[in-house]
Design a protein around this motif. Structure first.
Motif, mmCIF file in Angstrom:
data_model
loop_
_atom_site.group_PDB
_atom_site.id
_atom_site.type_symbol
_atom_site.label_atom_id
_atom_site.label_comp_id
_atom_site.label_asym_id
_atom_site.label_seq_id
_atom_site.Cartn_x
_atom_site.Cartn_y
_atom_site.Cartn_z
ATOM 1 N N ILE A 1 0.851 -1.185 0.000
ATOM 2 C CA ILE A 1 0.000 0.000 0.000
ATOM 3 C C ILE A 1 0.887 1.233 0.000
ATOM 4 N N GLN A 2 0.679 2.091 -0.991
ATOM 5 C CA GLN A 2 1.510 3.281 -1.160
ATOM 6 C C GLN A 2 0.639 4.522 -1.279
ATOM 7 N N ASN A 3 0.969 5.544 -0.504
ATOM 8 C CA ASN A 3 0.246 6.807 -0.612
ATOM 9 C C ASN A 3 0.699 7.528 -1.881
ATOM 10 N N LEU A 4 -0.260 7.982 -2.677
ATOM 11 C CA LEU A 4 0.075 8.590 -3.968
ATOM 12 C C LEU A 4 0.337 10.090 -3.890
ATOM 13 N N THR A 5 -0.055 10.726 -2.794
ATOM 14 C CA THR A 5 0.171 12.162 -2.639
ATOM 15 C C THR A 5 0.760 12.438 -1.263
ATOM 16 N N GLU A 6 1.537 13.508 -1.149
ATOM 17 C CA GLU A 6 2.130 13.862 0.139
ATOM 18 C C GLU A 6 1.057 14.186 1.162
ATOM 19 N N HIS A 7 0.040 14.924 0.752
ATOM 20 C CA HIS A 7 -1.093 15.257 1.612
ATOM 21 C C HIS A 7 -2.383 14.888 0.885
ATOM 22 N N PRO A 8 -3.443 14.575 1.637
ATOM 23 C CA PRO A 8 -4.736 14.315 0.996
ATOM 24 C C PRO A 8 -5.259 15.559 0.272
ATOM 25 N N LEU A 9 -6.180 15.334 -0.659
ATOM 26 C CA LEU A 9 -6.679 16.387 -1.536
ATOM 27 C C LEU A 9 -8.081 16.833 -1.120
ATOM 28 N N TYR A 10 -8.320 18.123 -1.231
ATOM 29 C CA TYR A 10 -9.608 18.711 -0.863
ATOM 30 C C TYR A 10 -10.591 18.488 -2.009
ATOM 31 N N TYR A 11 -11.469 17.522 -1.810
ATOM 32 C CA TYR A 11 -12.490 17.190 -2.811
ATOM 33 C C TYR A 11 -13.766 17.943 -2.474
ATOM 34 N N ILE A 12 -14.328 18.642 -3.447
ATOM 35 C CA ILE A 12 -15.583 19.360 -3.197
ATOM 36 C C ILE A 12 -16.514 19.215 -4.394
ATOM 37 N N ARG A 13 -17.752 18.869 -4.090
ATOM 38 C CA ARG A 13 -18.778 18.700 -5.114
ATOM 39 C C ARG A 13 -20.073 19.353 -4.643
ATOM 40 N N HIS A 14 -20.574 20.340 -5.411
ATOM 41 C CA HIS A 14 -21.871 20.964 -5.142
ATOM 42 C C HIS A 14 -22.930 20.236 -5.973
ATOM 43 N N TYR A 15 -23.911 19.661 -5.300
ATOM 44 C CA TYR A 15 -24.923 18.883 -6.015
ATOM 45 C C TYR A 15 -26.140 19.702 -6.438
ATOM 46 N N GLY A 16 -26.263 20.920 -5.956
ATOM 47 C CA GLY A 16 -27.303 21.813 -6.444
ATOM 48 C C GLY A 16 -28.696 21.484 -5.935
ATOM 49 N N ALA A 17 -29.657 22.288 -6.375
ATOM 50 C CA ALA A 17 -31.039 22.164 -5.903
ATOM 51 C C ALA A 17 -31.653 20.830 -6.286
ATOM 52 N N ARG A 18 -31.191 20.224 -7.372
ATOM 53 C CA ARG A 18 -31.765 18.943 -7.787
ATOM 54 C C ARG A 18 -31.491 17.848 -6.759
ATOM 55 N N ASN A 19 -30.494 18.076 -5.880
ATOM 56 C CA ASN A 19 -30.172 17.112 -4.826
ATOM 57 C C ASN A 19 -30.127 17.788 -3.456
ATOM 58 N N GLY A 20 -31.066 18.689 -3.232
ATOM 59 C CA GLY A 20 -31.191 19.303 -1.919
ATOM 60 C C GLY A 20 -30.029 20.190 -1.526
ATOM 61 N N ASN A 21 -29.299 20.709 -2.531
ATOM 62 C CA ASN A 21 -28.132 21.563 -2.290
ATOM 63 C C ASN A 21 -27.091 20.902 -1.383
ATOM 64 N N ARG A 22 -26.965 19.610 -1.501
ATOM 65 C CA ARG A 22 -25.927 18.889 -0.759
ATOM 66 C C ARG A 22 -24.553 19.290 -1.273
ATOM 67 N N ILE A 23 -23.585 19.250 -0.382
ATOM 68 C CA ILE A 23 -22.199 19.528 -0.741
ATOM 69 C C ILE A 23 -21.318 18.449 -0.133
ATOM 70 N N ASP A 24 -20.500 17.835 -0.949
ATOM 71 C CA ASP A 24 -19.551 16.832 -0.465
ATOM 72 C C ASP A 24 -18.184 17.494 -0.332
ATOM 73 N N ARG A 25 -17.765 17.714 0.909
ATOM 74 C CA ARG A 25 -16.430 18.247 1.188
ATOM 75 C C ARG A 25 -15.644 17.157 1.899
ATOM 76 N N GLN A 26 -14.675 16.597 1.217
ATOM 77 C CA GLN A 26 -13.911 15.497 1.789
ATOM 78 C C GLN A 26 -12.422 15.674 1.541
ATOM 79 N N LEU A 27 -11.639 15.593 2.595
ATOM 80 C CA LEU A 27 -10.192 15.541 2.442
ATOM 81 C C LEU A 27 -9.859 14.103 2.100
ATOM 82 N N THR A 28 -9.365 13.887 0.887
ATOM 83 C CA THR A 28 -9.317 12.555 0.299
ATOM 84 C C THR A 28 -7.889 12.040 0.131
#
Length: 230
Positions: free
Chosen positions: A119-146
């Protein structure tokens, strides 16, 4: 205001960025996880409804013949049904980041013997993943340090006793070049951003074999990194 839940095993640890961030990082910004400020716990659903930062990881699982595992999500799942992706998992309460890929391999692939798995880490630090799903999905936002890991299995996949869970409808093992071409075709056909009239940000509807451009961009980082170190 963030509504903090009482902790239980289905909750995720949640965080906020340090005060040194005066504005939100752009998608896929590397961030040192040691700088995060702990807030408490929330369920996965609540974390997405409230747009709260949590942590997780994706695993590029390859066998000894350098074939990459791709999984097709079931038509019954809420997020990205009938689309293809790699293995992903949220962090759980009290879990060290380095323990997440081991748990994911056991729980999601049914692997019980992990000797000689690399198992090898591919990045020095995890990446800030962000996805805005908008009104069609209740304005959910996925903010994940990945976190991104390369997992090398010690045998060809046919010789490994792995078992996928009920959320996976199909799977395939393909070469890195095949994945690069497939992902590239999906990027050319579908990458787009959509903004809706009420000023709520919307990163666009699901499109393509890999669901949407936010996931495609994350997959691209890992594929390019693996090709660099191969």
């Amino acid at each position: 205001m963030i509504e903090i839940a009482a902790g239980h095993e289905e909750d995720l640890p949640i965080y906020q960025l340090p005060k040194s961030f005066t504005k939100e990082p752009i998608h896929l910004t590397p961030i040192n996880p040691q700088t995060l400020v702990e807030l408490g716990t929330l369920s996965i659903d609540a974390a997405h409804r409230q747009g709260v930062l949590h942590t997780g990881g994706v695993l590029y699982v390859m066998d000894s013949l350098d074939k990459l595992l791709l999984m097709k999500r079931s038509s019954t799942v809420v997020t990205c049904p009938d689309t293809w992706s790699i293995l992903g998992e949220h962090s759980i309460i009290g879990e060290d980041a380095n323990d997440l890929p081991i748990r994911a391999l056991k729980e999601e692939l049914g692997l019980t013997v992990l000797r000689r798995v690399q198992i090898q880490n591919l990045t020095e630090h995890p990446l800030y993943y962000i996805r805005h799903y908008g009104a069609r999905n209740g304005n959910r936002i996925d903010r994940q340090l990945t976190y991104m890991w390369l997992v090398k299995l010690p045998k060809p996949q046919e010789e490994i006793g792995w078992k996928l869970d009920h959320e996976v409808a199909a799977s395939k093992w393909i070469t890195l070049d095949e994945m690069d071409t497939w992902l590239g075709d999906d990027e050319k056909k579908h990458d787009m951003t959509e903004t809706i009239d009420n000023n709520d940000r919307d990163d666009g509807p699901p499109t393509g074999d890999f669901c949407h451009r936010t996931i495609r961009s994350l997959l691209r980082v890992g594929i390019d990194r693996i090709k660099e170190i191969a």
